[in-house]
Structure formats: C-alpha cells, structure tokens
Design a protein around this motif. Structure first.
Motif, mmCIF file in Angstrom:
data_model
loop_
_atom_site.group_PDB
_atom_site.id
_atom_site.type_symbol
_atom_site.label_atom_id
_atom_site.label_comp_id
_atom_site.label_asym_id
_atom_site.label_seq_id
_atom_site.Cartn_x
_atom_site.Cartn_y
_atom_site.Cartn_z
ATOM 1 N N PHE A 183 66.915 8.269 22.113
ATOM 2 C CA PHE A 183 66.561 9.196 23.188
ATOM 3 C C PHE A 183 65.862 10.448 22.662
ATOM 4 C CE2 PHE A 183 70.710 7.232 24.465
ATOM 5 C CZ PHE A 183 70.187 6.358 25.403
ATOM 6 N N CYS A 217 60.095 12.795 30.151
ATOM 7 C CA CYS A 217 60.764 13.249 28.925
ATOM 8 C C CYS A 217 61.834 12.249 28.483
ATOM 9 C CB CYS A 217 61.398 14.623 29.147
ATOM 10 S SG CYS A 217 60.192 15.950 29.369
ATOM 11 N N GLY A 218 62.173 12.306 27.218
ATOM 12 C CA GLY A 218 63.187 11.419 26.675
ATOM 13 C C GLY A 218 64.586 11.770 27.148
ATOM 14 N N ALA A 246 64.916 6.250 34.675
ATOM 15 C CA ALA A 246 65.387 6.515 33.309
ATOM 16 C C ALA A 246 65.639 5.219 32.557
ATOM 17 C CB ALA A 246 66.652 7.366 33.361
ATOM 18 N N SER A 251 65.115 6.627 28.988
ATOM 19 C CA SER A 251 65.512 8.031 28.894
ATOM 20 C C SER A 251 67.017 8.187 29.045
ATOM 21 C CB SER A 251 64.817 8.859 29.986
ATOM 22 O OG SER A 251 63.415 8.801 29.866
#
Length: 442
Positions: A183, A217-218, A246, A251
C-alpha cells in the motif's frame, strides 16, 4: 614577570565576572554558599590566590559576604539590581461566547464516577509496577473488541487491536508499517480536506505525498461520520463504492470513526470495516468526544495484511496511553457506563444543536444560509460580509466572540458554529453579538 601578572589579572577578572553575573541572574540565590577557595581553585585549575582576589572584590562590592569559620555567602544584592519588567498589556478581549470550541459540555460528564474508577485502578499495585503491554492492556482490548463488534459490527479479536494515546500516536506506529507494505509503495495518501492537520502532518513527516479527495492514492484516509464540519455522513452506497474502488486499485482505507456516536437524524450506517469484511481497511476509534479530551485512549484494528508486520516490531514501541486510564476505562465499559454516557451526550447535544439552529434562524432570518447534517455538534452558517477572514476573526475576538471561518469569497463568509462546550442559555446573546459584528463590518 609583567606577562605573568597580566595573565593572573585576566583570570581574576574572569572569575569575578562569572560569579557576578551568576548572582545577578539568580543562578546563585541569596543565602547560598559559595564554593570554598580550595574547591574553586581546583575546579578552575587556577591558583588559590587568584580565586581569593576575585572573592574579595565581590565582597567589597556587596555581592557576597564572609562568615567566620564558614565561608562566603551570596547577599540579596540581586534584588536591588533587578530591572522592573514592563507591565504586561492587559487584554480587553474577554471571550464571552465561544462557538469555536469542540470541547465537551462539562454537564455531560460525571467526573465523580470517573474519579471512582481511577481510584480503583490506582489500587491495583501489582499491575502498575511495570510499563504494561506495548499493544495495550489485554483486558481492555478484549472489552473493545466486544464493544465495536456489538455497536459497529467490526469483527475482530483482541489480538487485532492496538491501543495508543491518540490517533496521531497510532499513525506514528502505522506509517513505518505502511512504507514497507504494498500500500505504501506509491507513498501517496489522500485526506478528505486540509483540516486533517494532525494526520496529514504525520504522513508528510514520513515522506508521503499528501493529497485531498484523491481516490487514486495508495492510502485513502476517511472519516465517514464526519465528512463535513456541519455533520454530513457518507451514505452506504458511497461506502460500498469506495470499498470496491479501493479493492480494484489495491488501495488501503483508513477509517477514522470520529463522532459516529452523534448521529441524530438517521440510523447509524455500517462501518467500512464491516462492509469490507475487514479486508484492507484499518478501523480507528477514540474516546475523546465521549469522555474527556484529556483521557487519551485511542485504538486501531489492523487487517491481517498488516498485523503480521506489526507483531514483528511491536516490542520496539512503548505504550503511550496511561496504564491507569486503560484499567479504569476497561471496567467503565464493562459496567455499562460508556453506553449510558453515549445516550446522555446524544440527548444533550441533539437538544443543544436544535436550540442553536432555532436561535440562528431567529436572529439572522433570511440574511443567512444554514447547513446542518445528520450528525455532529456544529452547523455551517453563510452570511453576507465583505470583510476578509482575518479582519472578521480579529473584530469578533475584540467583541468577545470566537468562531471558525470555513470559507470566504468577496461577498460572503461561511462560519462553523459549535454547540458542544457553550452553555445553551448563551446561544441567543452569542448569535446577536455575532450578527452585530457582521453588520458592523458590512
């Protein structure tokens, strides 16, 4: 011979100036004994004659006094040389109405009850003589696992829970784990808004690139029950969309369940952790809103993908939460007082929020736009005002009023008014004063 005398004079003056300044700066207090001539000479590696010359000069000028068969003592000469400090300016800004505070209403917490549990915890001598478990007291973690399973449908065991003094302290444990995980490879994290200062600061300190409202985003940090300052809640369909997104992107979601207990106008929605079956979601909770901000106990539930990594390094971290408070909180929850406290605060803040809304509408009328959510302790008020944020806040403070400015443009200001710490009987007068300040600024 001349050079030797000059050197001795310099040493004597250095000793004299050193002790003179120490006495005037009160590093040597009146009545304290000076080092003996022999000891001073030995420590400074100079002759006893040089030290004696410095002492005699200090005595001649009244800095020290000799006492027969005892030595030299500091006089009270520093009092005579003390410069009178300029009087501090007296502030005329006495705050009468604080709409900015998100502290708790003191009437909403039973200090006497909590005091009994703290006293009981302090009697557990054997448990208090060591540092405690880095992961948190086992009994507390067992109680927390049962509590969040019952009330938030978060399925976990005590072994999945990590206790800390605050969400921020837990993030300091979490960030190194994330950096070594899949992640954290992109080292990007998204927050809902820039108001999440404590969380974003920690991630930035670890080298993460901080974004806002960026699902690419991660790591995605969300607070579903506190989406806006005025109490908007993330609906279930949005939660499911986020979980699916996600999962497809790989993510990690950090779910900060802040203020979930204060949902007034709808049934509480399921946690992201429960909807995702605990996969790739970290659940974080705290008791600062339910109990007192000064009771520093928070916790996080780690998913299997991170728990194994944490177990390898957990003994490298000291526990930041008070062991006494952990023991007290454990029994407090067991005895059902946390549920009673939740119900009490929910009734209290619901009534206060309704009263604040009524007063704002009555005082501001059609001149203002009001936003309220299904939860929380605040409302958003948009008012016509040409003054900029800093000017408004300065003038409001001068008038004895504190509030928070959420946004501004050329013609309006959007304020956040909290009902939590302020007494309900002060709402009307506070609103009238706020209206007067805005009207005065145009």
């Amino acid at each position: 011979m001349l050079e030797l005398n000059q050197k001795q004079n310099k040493l004597y003056l250095s000793v004299y100036e050193y002790y003179k300044e120490a006495i005037l700066d009160r590093r040597l207090l009146p009545g304290s004994k000076m080092p003996s001539l022999r000891r001073c000479a030995k420590e400074l590696q100079i002759s006893r004659t040089t030290v004696e010359s410095a002492y005699l000069t200090l005595a001649a000028e009244g800095y020290i006094v000799a006492r027969p068969q005892s030595g030299y003592y500091v006089t009270d000469i520093a009092k005579k040389h003390t410069k009178k400090a300029a009087p501090l300016p007296v502030s005329s800004e006495t705050i009468r109405y604080n709409f900015a505070s998100t502290g708790i209403d003191k009437e909403g917490f039973r200090f006497d009850l909590w005091r009994r549990y703290i006293k009981s915890a302090l009697r557990e001598d054997e448990r208090l003589i060591d540092y405690g478990e880095p992961q948190g007291e086992l009994e507390l973690r067992e109680v927390l696992a049962d509590y969040i399973r019952t009330h938030r449908n978060v399925l976990c065991t005590a072994d999945d829970i990590v206790v800390g003094a605050s969400t921020q302290s837990l993030l300091h444990i979490l960030c190194p784990l994330l950096m070594k995980s899949d992640f954290g490879k992109a080292k990007t994290v998204s927050f809902p808004t820039s108001s999440f200062i404590q969380g974003s600061t920690v991630f930035a300190d670890y080298g993460f690139d901080v974004h806002y409202r960026d699902k690419t985003c991660g790591i995605i940090y969300v607070s579903p029950a506190h989406m806006t300052k005025w109490g908007d809640i993330m609906p279930v369909f949005r939660r499911l969309e986020l979980i699916q997104h996600a999962a497809l992107q790989g993510s990690l979601i950090i779910e900060d369940d802040y203020e979930n207990e204060f949902v007034y106008l709808q049934r509480p929605t399921p946690s992201l952790q429960s909807l995702s079956a605990g996969k790739n979601v970290i659940y974080m909770g705290s008791f600062s809103r339910l109990l007192l901000p000064s009771i520093r106990v928070s916790f996080m539930v780690l998913p299997p993908s991170l728990l194994a990594s944490y177990k390898k390094v957990c003994n490298h971290y000291n526990q930041t939460a008070s062991k006494t408070e952990q023991i007290a909180l454990c029994q407090f929850i067991r005895d059902g007082h946390l549920l009673s406290q939740t119900r009490k605060l929910k009734r209290l803040y619901s009534a206060k929020l309704k009263k604040l809304i009524l007063e704002v509408r009555d005082v501001f009328g059609k001149d203002a736009a009001l936003k309220t959510g299904a939860a929380g302790i605040s409302i958003a008020l948009t008012v016509p005002c040409k003054a900029d944020k800093q000017t408004f806040l300065r003038e409001a403070k001068k008038s004895g009023l504190l509030t928070e400015v959420l946004s501004e443009n050329e013609t309006t200001l959007t304020l956040v008014l909290s009902c939590s710490a302020m007494a309900a009987e002060d709402f009307r007068d506070g609103c009238i004063l706020l209206h007067d300040v805005i009207k005065r600024l145009g």
